[in-house]
Write a protein that holds these residues in place. Structure first.
Motif, PDB file in Angstrom:
ATOM      1  N   LEU A  41       0.853  -1.188   0.000  1.00 28.36           N
ATOM      2  CA  LEU A  41       0.000   0.000   0.000  1.00 28.36           C
ATOM      3  C   LEU A  41       0.886   1.234   0.000  1.00 28.36           C
ATOM      4  O   LEU A  41       1.734   1.401   0.874  1.00 28.36           O
ATOM      5  N   MET A  42       0.665   2.076  -0.994  1.00 34.00           N
ATOM      6  CA  MET A  42       1.360   3.354  -1.096  1.00 34.00           C
ATOM      7  C   MET A  42       0.336   4.449  -0.825  1.00 34.00           C
ATOM      8  O   MET A  42      -0.794   4.384  -1.322  1.00 34.00           O
ATOM      9  N   ILE A  43       0.726   5.452  -0.041  1.00 34.97           N
ATOM     10  CA  ILE A  43      -0.173   6.551   0.324  1.00 34.97           C
ATOM     11  C   ILE A  43       0.432   7.849  -0.186  1.00 34.97           C
ATOM     12  O   ILE A  43       1.589   8.160   0.104  1.00 34.97           O
ATOM     13  N   GLU A  44      -0.389   8.583  -0.958  1.00 33.23           N
ATOM     14  CA  GLU A  44       0.051   9.898  -1.435  1.00 33.23           C
ATOM     15  C   GLU A  44      -0.574  10.964  -0.537  1.00 33.23           C
ATOM     16  O   GLU A  44      -1.784  11.010  -0.347  1.00 33.23           O
ATOM     17  N   ASN A  45       0.303  11.786  -0.001  1.00 33.30           N
ATOM     18  CA  ASN A  45      -0.132  12.856   0.889  1.00 33.30           C
ATOM     19  C   ASN A  45       0.781  14.048   0.627  1.00 33.30           C
ATOM     20  O   ASN A  45       1.994  13.944   0.782  1.00 33.30           O
ATOM     21  N   GLY A  46       0.209  15.158   0.202  1.00 35.60           N
ATOM     22  CA  GLY A  46       1.000  16.359  -0.069  1.00 35.60           C
ATOM     23  C   GLY A  46       1.950  16.190  -1.243  1.00 35.60           C
ATOM     24  O   GLY A  46       3.009  16.796  -1.271  1.00 35.60           O
ATOM     25  N   GLY A  47       1.587  15.342  -2.191  1.00 31.97           N
ATOM     26  CA  GLY A  47       2.427  15.121  -3.360  1.00 31.97           C
ATOM     27  C   GLY A  47       3.548  14.113  -3.152  1.00 31.97           C
ATOM     28  O   GLY A  47       4.293  13.811  -4.073  1.00 31.97           O
ATOM     29  N   TYR A  48       3.684  13.576  -1.947  1.00 28.05           N
ATOM     30  CA  TYR A  48       4.719  12.595  -1.642  1.00 28.05           C
ATOM     31  C   TYR A  48       4.090  11.220  -1.447  1.00 28.05           C
ATOM     32  O   TYR A  48       3.018  11.097  -0.859  1.00 28.05           O
ATOM     33  N   TRP A  49       4.803  10.208  -1.919  1.00 31.37           N
ATOM     34  CA  TRP A  49       4.346   8.831  -1.744  1.00 31.37           C
ATOM     35  C   TRP A  49       5.085   8.205  -0.570  1.00 31.37           C
ATOM     36  O   TRP A  49       6.298   8.311  -0.460  1.00 31.37           O
ATOM     37  N   VAL A  50       4.334   7.521   0.284  1.00 32.10           N
ATOM     38  CA  VAL A  50       4.901   6.835   1.445  1.00 32.10           C
ATOM     39  C   VAL A  50       4.355   5.412   1.462  1.00 32.10           C
ATOM     40  O   VAL A  50       3.161   5.191   1.256  1.00 32.10           O
ATOM     41  N   LYS A  51       5.235   4.470   1.738  1.00 35.55           N
ATOM     42  CA  LYS A  51       4.823   3.074   1.865  1.00 35.55           C
ATOM     43  C   LYS A  51       4.187   2.868   3.239  1.00 35.55           C
ATOM     44  O   LYS A  51       4.748   3.272   4.259  1.00 35.55           O
ATOM     45  N   HIS A  52       3.001   2.273   3.250  1.00 39.78           N
ATOM     46  CA  HIS A  52       2.327   1.966   4.512  1.00 39.78           C
ATOM     47  C   HIS A  52       2.776   0.581   4.968  1.00 39.78           C
ATOM     48  O   HIS A  52       2.540  -0.409   4.287  1.00 39.78           O
ATOM     49  N   GLU A  53       3.431   0.536   6.101  1.00 35.83           N
ATOM     50  CA  GLU A  53       3.892  -0.732   6.666  1.00 35.83           C
ATOM     51  C   GLU A  53       2.779  -1.292   7.542  1.00 35.83           C
ATOM     52  O   GLU A  53       2.604  -0.883   8.687  1.00 35.83           O
ATOM     53  N   THR A  54       2.028  -2.236   7.003  1.00 34.97           N
ATOM     54  CA  THR A  54       0.864  -2.791   7.688  1.00 34.97           C
ATOM     55  C   THR A  54       1.221  -3.399   9.034  1.00 34.97           C
ATOM     56  O   THR A  54       0.443  -3.325   9.976  1.00 34.97           O
ATOM     57  N   CYS A  55       2.385  -3.988   9.131  1.00 31.92           N
ATOM     58  CA  CYS A  55       2.795  -4.631  10.384  1.00 31.92           C
ATOM     59  C   CYS A  55       3.224  -3.635  11.449  1.00 31.92           C
ATOM     60  O   CYS A  55       3.202  -3.938  12.627  1.00 31.92           O
ATOM     61  N   ALA A  56       3.634  -2.451  11.034  1.00 31.85           N
ATOM     62  CA  ALA A  56       4.215  -1.508  11.986  1.00 31.85           C
ATOM     63  C   ALA A  56       3.378  -0.250  12.194  1.00 31.85           C
ATOM     64  O   ALA A  56       3.367   0.306  13.288  1.00 31.85           O
ATOM     65  N   HIS A  57       2.714   0.224  11.179  1.00 31.49           N
ATOM     66  CA  HIS A  57       1.960   1.468  11.281  1.00 31.49           C
ATOM     67  C   HIS A  57       0.576   1.252  11.874  1.00 31.49           C
ATOM     68  O   HIS A  57       0.154   0.121  12.101  1.00 31.49           O
ATOM     69  N   ASP A  58      -0.124   2.351  12.079  1.00 35.26           N
ATOM     70  CA  ASP A  58      -1.489   2.290  12.591  1.00 35.26           C
ATOM     71  C   ASP A  58      -2.371   1.484  11.648  1.00 35.26           C
ATOM     72  O   ASP A  58      -2.061   1.308  10.477  1.00 35.26           O
ATOM     73  N   TYR A  59      -3.498   1.075  12.185  1.00 33.63           N
ATOM     74  CA  TYR A  59      -4.505   0.412  11.370  1.00 33.63           C
ATOM     75  C   TYR A  59      -4.950   1.390  10.292  1.00 33.63           C
ATOM     76  O   TYR A  59      -4.989   2.600  10.506  1.00 33.63           O
ATOM     77  N   LEU A  60      -5.299   0.876   9.127  1.00 35.14           N
ATOM     78  CA  LEU A  60      -5.599   1.718   7.987  1.00 35.14           C
ATOM     79  C   LEU A  60      -6.771   2.666   8.242  1.00 35.14           C
ATOM     80  O   LEU A  60      -6.750   3.803   7.787  1.00 35.14           O
ATOM     81  N   ASP A  61      -7.773   2.233   8.997  1.00 31.35           N
ATOM     82  CA  ASP A  61      -8.910   3.133   9.242  1.00 31.35           C
ATOM     83  C   ASP A  61      -8.463   4.390   9.984  1.00 31.35           C
ATOM     84  O   ASP A  61      -8.895   5.491   9.671  1.00 31.35           O
TER      85      ASP A  61
END
Length: 183
Positions: free
Chosen positions: A117-137
């Motif tokens: 999962l890649m998330i674009e925010n403010g023109g930048y792409w960041v990889k969402h680490e499902t195991c480490a980051h917050d829940y997607l909701d």
């Protein structure tokens, strides 16, 4: 961002399809899977599985695509497989019903590892680490996300038992994972 195989893309997820509470989103997913009454019966017998299913709902949300069928939600597929597998053991003492449900969900959850999962925010792409980051909701509700994009994971065949256990632990408690034989 390099050209990757895009599986699914959602623009402005917090505007388009506002997520409600995990409880309401779980209810919607169960209805979409055609298992709502079956889910209510199982949850009445095993309230712990309702809580785990709500964590699954928060982790994936309705947006996470099934990498094998882009038009389907992985959340809906996970729940359908879990409930349909457990249904065969309704008349049992319940332990087998729980074990089968947990194992079926973990098996389907493994599909999550086939995508990134890649998330674009403010023109930048960041990889969402499902195991480490917050829940997607939580990520969707908190951030002003422009695009959610799932791409095929180039290392999709490299799924270790350790990684599978980390994903499972985001959904199920230690006791549930012990019961299902993962610990």
């Amino acid at each position: 961002m390099a050209q990757e195989e895009v599986i699914f893309k959602v623009k402005n997820p917090n505007e388009k399809d506002c997520l409600e509470t995990p409880s309401i989103e779980l209810k919607k997913a169960c209805k979409a899977a055609g298992i709502y009454s079956q889910a209510q019966e199982l949850f009445a017998r095993w309230p712990n599985l309702r809580e785990s299913s709500q964590r699954l709902t928060s982790l994936l949300t309705k947006h996470w695509p099934d990498p094998l069928s882009k038009e389907k939600s992985l959340l809906v597929e996970c729940l359908a497989k879990g409930f349909n597998s457990a249904k065969k053991f309704e008349d049992d003492d319940g332990m087998e019903e729980q074990i089968i449900f947990i194992r079926a969900i973990v098996s389907e959850l493994e599909k999550c590892m086939k995508t990134t999962l890649m998330i674009e925010n403010g023109g930048y792409w960041v990889k969402h680490e499902t195991c480490a980051h917050d829940y997607l909701d939580g990520v969707i509700k908190r951030a002003n996300i422009e695009v959610l994009m799932w791409i095929r994971n180039p290392q999709e065949d490299v799924v270790t038992d350790g990684i599978k256990l980390i994903y499972a632990s985001r959904v199920f408690t230690t006791n549930e994972l012990k019961l299902a034989g993962y610990l």
